[in-house]
Design an enzyme around this catalytic site. Structure first.
Site, PDB file in Angstrom:
ATOM      1  N   GLY A 183      16.343   4.958  50.476  1.00 40.20           N
ATOM      2  CA  GLY A 183      16.517   6.275  51.103  1.00 40.20           C
ATOM      3  C   GLY A 183      17.997   6.564  51.307  1.00 40.20           C
ATOM      4  N   ARG A 200       3.020  20.450  71.954  1.00 44.15           N
ATOM      5  CA  ARG A 200       3.517  20.865  70.637  1.00 44.15           C
ATOM      6  C   ARG A 200       4.238  19.691  70.003  1.00 44.15           C
ATOM      7  NH1 ARG A 200       0.618  24.349  71.829  1.00 44.15           N
ATOM      8  NH2 ARG A 200       0.890  26.635  71.717  1.00 44.15           N
ATOM      9  N   ARG A 229       5.151  22.488  79.036  1.00 41.81           N
ATOM     10  CA  ARG A 229       4.449  21.848  77.922  1.00 41.81           C
ATOM     11  C   ARG A 229       4.827  20.372  77.773  1.00 41.81           C
ATOM     12  NH1 ARG A 229       5.171  26.602  73.419  1.00 41.81           N
ATOM     13  NH2 ARG A 229       3.079  27.513  73.591  1.00 41.81           N
ATOM     14  N   GLY A 279      15.190  -3.347  50.672  1.00 43.66           N
ATOM     15  CA  GLY A 279      14.739  -3.447  49.279  1.00 43.66           C
ATOM     16  C   GLY A 279      15.896  -3.686  48.331  1.00 43.66           C
ATOM     17  N   HIS A 335      13.048  14.228  57.423  1.00 45.81           N
ATOM     18  CA  HIS A 335      14.244  14.019  56.596  1.00 45.81           C
ATOM     19  C   HIS A 335      15.480  14.728  57.131  1.00 45.81           C
ATOM     20  CE1 HIS A 335      11.220  12.358  53.986  1.00 45.81           C
ATOM     21  NE2 HIS A 335      12.171  11.863  53.235  1.00 45.81           N
ATOM     22  N   LYS A 393      12.224   4.150  43.908  1.00 47.56           N
ATOM     23  CA  LYS A 393      11.138   3.908  42.951  1.00 47.56           C
ATOM     24  C   LYS A 393      11.661   3.233  41.701  1.00 47.56           C
ATOM     25  CE  LYS A 393       8.061   7.763  44.102  1.00 47.56           C
ATOM     26  NZ  LYS A 393       7.347   8.939  43.586  1.00 47.56           N
ATOM     27  N   ILE A 430      19.217   4.541  57.826  1.00 46.50           N
ATOM     28  CA  ILE A 430      19.198   5.222  59.133  1.00 46.50           C
ATOM     29  C   ILE A 430      18.324   4.439  60.114  1.00 46.50           C
ATOM     30  CG2 ILE A 430      19.535   7.536  58.138  1.00 46.50           C
ATOM     31  CD1 ILE A 430      16.513   8.045  58.797  1.00 46.50           C
ATOM     32  N   ASP A 431      17.461   3.539  59.570  1.00 45.90           N
ATOM     33  CA  ASP A 431      16.508   2.829  60.431  1.00 45.90           C
ATOM     34  C   ASP A 431      17.151   1.744  61.284  1.00 45.90           C
ATOM     35  OD1 ASP A 431      14.133   2.698  57.654  1.00 45.90           O
ATOM     36  OD2 ASP A 431      14.725   4.339  58.980  1.00 45.90           O
TER      37      ASP A 431
HETATM   38  O1  F6P Z   1      14.220   3.977  55.234  1.00 41.04           O
HETATM   39  C1  F6P Z   1      14.691   5.243  55.555  1.00 41.04           C
HETATM   40  C2  F6P Z   1      13.534   6.205  55.671  1.00 41.04           C
HETATM   41  O2  F6P Z   1      14.036   7.452  56.051  1.00 41.04           O
HETATM   42  C3  F6P Z   1      12.464   5.768  56.662  1.00 41.04           C
HETATM   43  O3  F6P Z   1      12.850   5.973  58.003  1.00 41.04           O
HETATM   44  C4  F6P Z   1      11.313   6.616  56.217  1.00 41.04           C
HETATM   45  O4  F6P Z   1      10.054   6.089  56.608  1.00 41.04           O
HETATM   46  C5  F6P Z   1      11.466   6.582  54.698  1.00 41.04           C
HETATM   47  O5  F6P Z   1      12.848   6.346  54.442  1.00 41.04           O
HETATM   48  C6  F6P Z   1      11.047   7.855  54.014  1.00 41.04           C
HETATM   49  O6  F6P Z   1      11.122   7.611  52.620  1.00 41.04           O
HETATM   50  P1  F6P Z   1      11.081   8.856  51.572  1.00 41.04           P
HETATM   51  O7  F6P Z   1      12.430   9.495  51.620  1.00 41.04           O
HETATM   52  O8  F6P Z   1      10.784   8.164  50.253  1.00 41.04           O
HETATM   53  O9  F6P Z   1       9.991   9.765  52.038  1.00 41.04           O
END
Ligand code: F6P
Length: 369
Positions: free
Chosen positions: A15, A287, A184, A126, A293, A83, A148-149
């Site tokens: 990502g 809500r 809310r 990965g 993203h 991918k 970002i995780d």
């Molecule tokens: O690993 C970064 C990330 O943004 C995760 O937080 C999220 O689950 C994943 O990538 C989303 O992947 P994609 O951009 O393939 O939907």
């Protein structure tokens, strides 16, 4: 002593994250300063493994001009993919099925044929697992931790995380007024895959009243009690941050799409499920806001920009000093190197004894337990 380096490649995988272009810039400028040439591989390793997709070339020369003024730009000028794992490369067979084939030798052959002496691989778990496998097969590789995780082990943080937390916090700040105006429950779902770092840091910084993270399976009745408790105090609204990988004690994660050949499962939907359950238990309007993203975009914060520039320069210094099979790591106050063996395949979860988590509890935030 391995041969002197003259030409290196850089690629970005997984990502995207704010800061990638700052790493690319630092690597290219540092390499050229040493008299090296630098090329960029498009979209992870796809620029090598599927050259037919790139009429302008899947591997491009990176000059000072190409990287001028990109450090503050989100995304990656090289493109990326989650991918295109060369160890498990998805190939469509004659019968239409897709199989995963190990094409790592094709990568090494390309490097040898093109006179590429080393690789700087920028990515998350990965990508760094792939980098480690290529190192084991003899390629000189230094990894740079990106996500970002913030779920990569052996580094205080990864670049991209601060920018994501900063944006999520700003979103939470904005939601307090509308939540209060309408009395809310606002549920905010954030990314983070199987770790709760983004939810925890942004939730505390943004004044959330409940934060649900994967590391703490939650009891929705306890979250509902927190909402009712606030009502009793006359605080007639609640902000609930939900990590996409969070799950109830008696249930399962929410998945938007199952894992497929070459791609992990897509998490998402827990925000809606929590909002519905809270609405049923409290009778209050709820809500949902899914930041998704949005957390991957934007210009990197100065922290992420500097971290990325430091990482990129350190990666080139490491190669120049003969290192391989390592990842640059932020070990405050310095950048250091850790073995990819120690990082690959390991996830850094929020520790239960973390003082940040304890701070949330001391502030009265409900974690569903
Ligand atoms: O690993 C970064 C990330 O943004 C995760 O937080 C999220 O689950 C994943 O990538 C989303 O992947 P994609 O951009 O393939 O939907």
């Amino acid at each position: 002593m391995s041969n002197p380096i003259r030409r290196i490649a850089i690629n970005t995988g997984g990502g995207d994250a704010p800061g990638l272009n700052a790493v690319i810039r630092a690597v290219v400028v540092s390499a050229i300063k040493r008299g090296w040439e630098c090329v960029g591989i498009r979209d992870g390793f796809n620029g090598i493994l599927c050259p037919e997709r790139y009429p302008e070339g899947g591997v491009v020369r990176l000059t000072l001009d190409k990287v001028r003024g990109i450090a503050h730009l989100g995304g990656t000028i090289l493109g990326t993919t989650n991918k295109g794992n060369p160890l498990k490369f998805p190939v469509t067979m004659p019968d239409g099925t897709t199989q995963e084939i190990d094409r790592s030798d094709d990568v090494l052959q390309f490097f040898a044929k093109e006179g590429l002496d080393a690789l700087v691989s920028v990515g998350g778990d990965g990508s760094l697992t792939i980098a480690n496998a290529l190192h084991r097969k003899g390629l000189r590789v230094v990894g740079v931790p990106k996500t970002i995780d913030n779920d990569l082990d052996k580094t205080f943080t990864t670049f991209g995380f601060d920018t994501a937390v900063d944006f999520a916090t700003e979103c939470l700040d904005r939601l307090h007024s509308t939540a209060e105006s309408h009395q809310r429950i606002m549920v905010v779902e954030v990314m983070g895959r199987y770790a709760g770092w983004i939810a925890l840091h942004s939730g505390i910084s943004g004044g959330a009243h409940s934060i649900l993270i994967p590391e703490i399976p939650f009891d929705i009745d306890k979250v509902a009690a927190k909402v009712r408790g606030r009502d009793k105090l006359g605080r007639m609204y609640s902000i609930v941050v939900v990590a996409e990988g969070a799950q109830p004690v008696d249930g399962h994660r929410e998945v938007l799409a199952p894992a497929e050949v070459g791609h992990a499962e897509r998490l998402g939907g827990m925000g809606e499920r929590v909002a519905k359950a809270l609405q049923e238990r409290t009778g209050k309007d709820a809500r949902v806001v899914v930041l998704g993203h949005l957390l991957r975009g934007g210009s990197p914060t100065s922290f992420d920009r500097l971290a990325a520039l430091r990482f990129g320069a350190a990666a080139v210094r490491g190669l120049d000093n003969g290192l391989s099979g390592v990842m640059v790591s932020l070990a405050f106050p310095n950048v250091d190197y850790v073995s990819l063996e120690e990082v690959a395949g390991r996830m850094k979860a929020v520790p239960m004894d973390s003082d940040t988590l304890q701070t949330g509890r001391d502030l009265g935030i409900c974690f569903g337990d």
